[in-house]
Structures are given as structure tokens and as C-alpha cells.
Design a protein around this motif. Structure first.
Motif, PDB file in Angstrom:
ATOM      1  N   ALA A 164       0.853  -1.198   0.000  1.00  7.75           N
ATOM      2  CA  ALA A 164       0.000   0.000   0.000  1.00  7.75           C
ATOM      3  C   ALA A 164       0.887   1.246   0.000  1.00  7.75           C
ATOM      4  CB  ALA A 164      -0.909   0.001   1.218  1.00  7.75           C
ATOM      5  N   LEU A 165       0.594   2.171  -0.883  1.00 10.09           N
ATOM      6  CA  LEU A 165       1.431   3.364  -1.025  1.00 10.09           C
ATOM      7  C   LEU A 165       1.545   4.133   0.287  1.00 10.09           C
ATOM      8  CD1 LEU A 165       3.139   5.196  -2.769  1.00 10.09           C
ATOM      9  CD2 LEU A 165       1.048   6.371  -3.476  1.00 10.09           C
ATOM     10  N   GLY A 166       0.432   4.300   1.000  1.00  5.37           N
ATOM     11  CA  GLY A 166       0.471   5.019   2.282  1.00  5.37           C
ATOM     12  C   GLY A 166       1.410   4.348   3.272  1.00  5.37           C
ATOM     13  N   ASP A 167       1.385   3.016   3.323  1.00  4.67           N
ATOM     14  CA  ASP A 167       2.278   2.277   4.212  1.00  4.67           C
ATOM     15  C   ASP A 167       3.728   2.428   3.777  1.00  4.67           C
ATOM     16  OD1 ASP A 167       0.083   1.408   5.630  1.00  4.67           O
ATOM     17  OD2 ASP A 167       0.025  -0.574   4.687  1.00  4.67           O
ATOM     18  N   GLN A 168       3.962   2.441   2.464  1.00  6.47           N
ATOM     19  CA  GLN A 168       5.330   2.583   1.970  1.00  6.47           C
ATOM     20  C   GLN A 168       5.886   3.958   2.306  1.00  6.47           C
ATOM     21  OE1 GLN A 168       5.245   1.557  -2.203  1.00  6.47           O
ATOM     22  NE2 GLN A 168       4.946  -0.615  -1.777  1.00  6.47           N
ATOM     23  N   LEU A 169       5.048   4.988   2.237  1.00  3.88           N
ATOM     24  CA  LEU A 169       5.508   6.338   2.563  1.00  3.88           C
ATOM     25  C   LEU A 169       5.835   6.465   4.052  1.00  3.88           C
ATOM     26  CD1 LEU A 169       3.051   8.455   0.378  1.00  3.88           C
ATOM     27  CD2 LEU A 169       5.490   8.045  -0.034  1.00  3.88           C
ATOM     28  N   LYS A 170       5.036   5.820   4.912  1.00  2.40           N
ATOM     29  CA  LYS A 170       5.273   5.865   6.357  1.00  2.40           C
ATOM     30  C   LYS A 170       6.396   4.924   6.767  1.00  2.40           C
ATOM     31  CE  LYS A 170       0.913   5.024   7.242  1.00  2.40           C
ATOM     32  NZ  LYS A 170      -0.330   4.667   7.895  1.00  2.40           N
ATOM     33  N   GLY A 171       6.582   3.845   6.030  1.00  2.00           N
ATOM     34  CA  GLY A 171       7.574   2.832   6.403  1.00  2.00           C
ATOM     35  C   GLY A 171       7.010   1.895   7.459  1.00  2.00           C
ATOM     36  N   VAL A 172       7.727   0.824   7.705  1.00  2.00           N
ATOM     37  CA  VAL A 172       7.305  -0.147   8.712  1.00  2.00           C
ATOM     38  C   VAL A 172       7.502   0.481  10.081  1.00  2.00           C
ATOM     39  CG1 VAL A 172       7.739  -2.442   9.673  1.00  2.00           C
ATOM     40  CG2 VAL A 172       7.923  -2.079   7.208  1.00  2.00           C
ATOM     41  N   PRO A 173       6.463   0.503  10.917  1.00  2.00           N
ATOM     42  CA  PRO A 173       6.591   1.120  12.245  1.00  2.00           C
ATOM     43  C   PRO A 173       7.694   0.444  13.076  1.00  2.00           C
ATOM     44  CG  PRO A 173       4.289   0.603  11.766  1.00  2.00           C
ATOM     45  CD  PRO A 173       5.116  -0.020  10.682  1.00  2.00           C
ATOM     46  N   ALA A 174       8.409   1.251  13.829  1.00  2.00           N
ATOM     47  CA  ALA A 174       9.469   0.724  14.693  1.00  2.00           C
ATOM     48  C   ALA A 174       8.859  -0.290  15.659  1.00  2.00           C
ATOM     49  CB  ALA A 174      10.125   1.861  15.466  1.00  2.00           C
ATOM     50  N   GLY A 175       9.578  -1.346  15.902  1.00  2.00           N
ATOM     51  CA  GLY A 175       9.123  -2.369  16.834  1.00  2.00           C
ATOM     52  C   GLY A 175       8.195  -3.403  16.228  1.00  2.00           C
ATOM     53  N   THR A 176       7.917  -3.313  14.917  1.00  2.00           N
ATOM     54  CA  THR A 176       7.072  -4.316  14.261  1.00  2.00           C
ATOM     55  C   THR A 176       7.836  -5.631  14.210  1.00  2.00           C
ATOM     56  OG1 THR A 176       5.998  -2.640  12.890  1.00  2.00           O
ATOM     57  CG2 THR A 176       5.849  -4.927  12.137  1.00  2.00           C
ATOM     58  N   PRO A 177       7.285  -6.688  14.802  1.00  2.00           N
ATOM     59  CA  PRO A 177       8.004  -7.966  14.797  1.00  2.00           C
ATOM     60  C   PRO A 177       8.051  -8.560  13.397  1.00  2.00           C
ATOM     61  CG  PRO A 177       5.828  -8.241  15.779  1.00  2.00           C
ATOM     62  CD  PRO A 177       6.008  -6.775  15.496  1.00  2.00           C
ATOM     63  N   ASP A 178       9.212  -9.131  13.051  1.00  2.00           N
ATOM     64  CA  ASP A 178       9.330  -9.802  11.761  1.00  2.00           C
ATOM     65  C   ASP A 178       9.397 -11.316  11.936  1.00  2.00           C
ATOM     66  OD1 ASP A 178      11.857 -10.026  12.807  1.00  2.00           O
ATOM     67  OD2 ASP A 178      12.888  -9.212  11.062  1.00  2.00           O
ATOM     68  N   THR A 179       9.039 -11.794  13.126  1.00  3.11           N
ATOM     69  CA  THR A 179       8.956 -13.236  13.376  1.00  3.11           C
ATOM     70  C   THR A 179       7.652 -13.551  14.101  1.00  3.11           C
ATOM     71  OG1 THR A 179      10.082 -13.113  15.516  1.00  3.11           O
ATOM     72  CG2 THR A 179      11.463 -13.526  13.587  1.00  3.11           C
TER      73      THR A 179
END
Length: 186
Positions: A164-179
Motif C-alpha cells: 500500500a502506497l500510504g504504508d510505503q511512505l510511512k515505512g514499517v513502524p518501529a518495533g514491528t516484529p518480523d517473526t
């Protein structure tokens, strides 16, 4: 003749909504049940997600004493465990899946990487896999764990980005787990 055909076509069109109204939601594939591979334990369907990717462990086989391939065989230091994983991309962009980044968690809390020898001999996927939009894949992950160690979970490490473009502009929020851990008990 034309009037008869037109009247027949209108009659069919009138019946079409009634024929389609029995269905709840969008159409789906009817894949039906698939047989479980020899000595494999099917697991309850537990889908989990990281970003736009969905992960489901379909089955597990523990206590394997050897992996056999077309070009050789190999014995484990402890026991081989084979995990059947379904991955699905529900985003619009491609996402990466790295088989070697996945971990098998044993009851003592230790995390074990996939076994390179078993993965190679069984001709399992290797290297970074690019999963296309709306693509679905099944694959095996092989682990060599201590002989008496019970398994607890598959720790999936994945791509949490969004198409989603809006998500790409904001980036992945800090602390988002990748596991995320998927339980491996029936």
C-alpha cells in the motif's frame, strides 16, 4: 426467430441472479482433501501473517533417521524433522521468503536453523525466494535437532513490508516484529 432467441436470452438472464444467490461470498477453489505423506502428522489449519504474507504449517514429521535424495543420503547428528509450510502472498508486490532464516523451536526454547545438507539432498528450495503477488507455495524445511528433543513451534521470519502506497511512505513502524511462532502440536 430473433424474437424467440432474444426472449430466451432474457429468460436466462432473469434466472442468473437466482442461481448465483446461493453462494456466500466470492467463489473459491474446491481443492478437496489431499492425502498426507507417509508417516507425516497433519496439523490443524493455523494461518498466521507477517505483513502481507500468510504462513500455515500443514504437517510435520519427526524422528527421521536419514534423508534420501536422487544423488545421495545423509544421517542426522540427532533426528531430522521435516516441516511442510504453505506461504501465500496477499499483497500487490513481490515479497521475499528466505528458507534458511526459518527456525524450529524445541521444548527447551532453543531455535534450530534448517539443515543445509538435508535441504540440499532432498532438493528443497534454497536461497531467497521471490513470492509473486497472489502466489501460493508449499515447501519443506528440514532441521537436525537433538534425538530426544520435542518440537514446540516453527519460528517464521518474514517480510513485513506493505504494498500500500500510504504504508510505503510511512515505512514499517518501529518495533514491528518480523517473526512469529506457529505451534507444532496437533
Amino acid at each position: 426467430m430473433r424474437r424467440t432467441l432474444a426472449a430466451g436470452a432474457l429468460g436466462l438472464l432473469a434466472l442468473l441472479p437466482a442461481a448465483c444467490s446461493d453462494q456466500d461470498g466470492p467463489p473459491s477453489y474446491d481443492l478437496g482433501p489431499r492425502p498426507v505423506r507417509e508417516s507425516e502428522t497433519p496439523l490443524p489449519y493455523r494461518q498466521t501473517r507477517l505483513g502481507e504474507m500468510r504462513y500455515t504449517v500443514l504437517a510435520i514429521r519427526t524422528g527421521l533417521k536419514e534423508v534420501v535424495g536422487s544423488h545421495g543420503s545423509w544421517t542426522p547428528k540427532g533426528q531430522y524433522v521435516r516441516v511442510r509450510l504453505l506461504i501465500e502472498n496477499h499483497g500487490r508486490d513481490r515479497h521475499e521468503f528466505v528458507p534458511s532464516a526459518q527456525m524450529l523451536v524445541t521444548a527447551d526454547g532453543r531455535a534450530h536453523k534448517p539443515n543445509h545438507d538435508a535441504m540440499s539432498i532432498s532438493r528443497a528450495v534454497s536461497g531467497t525466494q521471490i513470492v509473486a503477488r497472489e502466489e501460493r507455495r508449499e515447501l519443506d524445511l528440514w532441521f537436525d535437532i537433538p534425538k530426544t528433543a520435542p518440537v514446540r513451534a516453527l519460528r517464521v521470519n518474514g517480510d513485513v513490508s506493505s504494498s500500500a502506497l500510504g504504508d510505503q511512505l510511512k515505512g514499517v513502524p518501529a518495533g514491528t516484529p518480523d517473526t512469529v511462532d506457529i505451534p507444532l502440536k496437533p
